[in-house]
Design a protein around this motif. Structure first.
Motif, mmCIF file in Angstrom:
data_model
loop_
_atom_site.group_PDB
_atom_site.id
_atom_site.type_symbol
_atom_site.label_atom_id
_atom_site.label_comp_id
_atom_site.label_asym_id
_atom_site.label_seq_id
_atom_site.Cartn_x
_atom_site.Cartn_y
_atom_site.Cartn_z
ATOM 1 N N VAL A 1 0.848 -1.353 0.042
ATOM 2 C CA VAL A 1 0.030 0.140 -0.013
ATOM 3 C C VAL A 1 1.039 1.128 0.068
ATOM 4 C CG1 VAL A 1 -1.648 1.375 1.466
ATOM 5 C CG2 VAL A 1 -1.818 -1.273 1.165
ATOM 6 N N VAL B 1 -4.803 -3.448 7.622
ATOM 7 C CA VAL B 1 -5.042 -4.501 6.764
ATOM 8 C C VAL B 1 -5.221 -5.680 7.576
ATOM 9 C CG1 VAL B 1 -3.510 -3.463 4.958
ATOM 10 C CG2 VAL B 1 -2.511 -5.162 6.727
ATOM 11 N N LEU C 1 -8.143 -4.493 2.702
ATOM 12 C CA LEU C 1 -7.676 -2.995 3.270
ATOM 13 C C LEU C 1 -8.690 -2.622 3.991
ATOM 14 C CD1 LEU C 1 -5.719 -0.781 3.366
ATOM 15 C CD2 LEU C 1 -6.811 0.133 1.205
#
Length: 248
Positions: A167, A184, A193
């Motif tokens: 991410v 997460v 997520l």
């Protein structure tokens, strides 16, 4: 996960790469790199790190050359505000990519338009996993890891770590995005997520299948983004001399 298809149809593609065969082709890998990349290679203190950098960046050039149907030696790269690499020159904006390497594995993620991040980590025994998690992870992730039996902790920690790194790479914000500012899932089986500054709905997060003993993840800054997984053949370093044959 979708099945293999040409990478020119706009879907996200992730290439899984075994770096071990490159050990016998170090000079060929170095010859594929730019002067700047060769200089960076030489700055690593350990020989295994020099080889890993040279091999993974040679593989990146092969994969991008295949995607763009061009000589990988002619590709140029730049970096964004927080150091995220991107294509420059005549290929600027033509494809987003992300590279990660650990141990003898590398991943290259490609996307036509959405920002993308991949991360792979060799799972290894670490007696201080929970201490690291408490220092860097979000509260919900720490609680989930705390609740696990010892034999489940290592794969869950690395699943969480690779997802968070993927991410961060996709955002391009680097260290300016604290790891505890988003959360997460920690289950190795399913990547989700859970929370993200600005909202998590416009993101896609996936666990990536790769070699045993490794954890890997893909993050795409687009909702409902699937991906195609491909692998460079074991003889990929032999193809550096003939890059147009890569991927066939």
């Amino acid at each position: 996960m979708t099945t293999a298809a040409p990478d020119t149809d706009g879907r996200v593609t992730v290439w899984d790469i075994d770096l071990a065969p490159a050990a016998a082709h170090r000079d060929a890998c170095l010859a594929l790199l730019s002067d700047d990349e060769r200089a960076r290679t030489s700055r690593f203190l350990r020989d295994e790190d020099r080889l890993r950098y040279a091999a993974s960046h040679a593989a990146l050039r092969l994969v991008l050359g295949h995607r763009l149907r061009t000589d990988p030696r002619g590709l140029a790269f730049g970096t964004g505000r927080a150091g995220k690499p991107h294509l420059a020159g005549v290929w600027a904006g033509s494809c987003r990519f992300s590279l990660s390497h650990s141990g003898s594995r590398a991943l290259v993620g490609l996307s036509a338009s959405a920002e993308i991040g991949v991360d792979v980590e060799e799972m290894r025994p670490m007696p201080d996993l929970l201490r690291i998690a408490r220092a860097h992870f979000a509260a919900s992730e720490i609680a989930d890891l705390d609740s696990l039996a010892p034999d489940r902790l290592t794969p869950a920690f690395f699943a969480c770590w690779t997802r968070k790194e993927a991410v961060v790479k996709a955002t391009g914000e680097g260290l300016s995005l604290p790891l505890d500012s988003f959360s997460v899932s920690v289950s190795p089986a399913k990547a989700v997520l859970l929370s993200m500054p600005g909202g998590a709905r416009e993101w896609s997060l996936h666990t990536l299948p790769t070699a045993p003993g490794y954890a890997a993840a893909l993050a795409v800054a687009a909702a409902d983004a699937g991906f195609v997984r491909r692998a460079l053949p074991p003889d990929w370093p032999d193809r550096i001399a003939a890059p147009s044959q890569q991927g066939r």
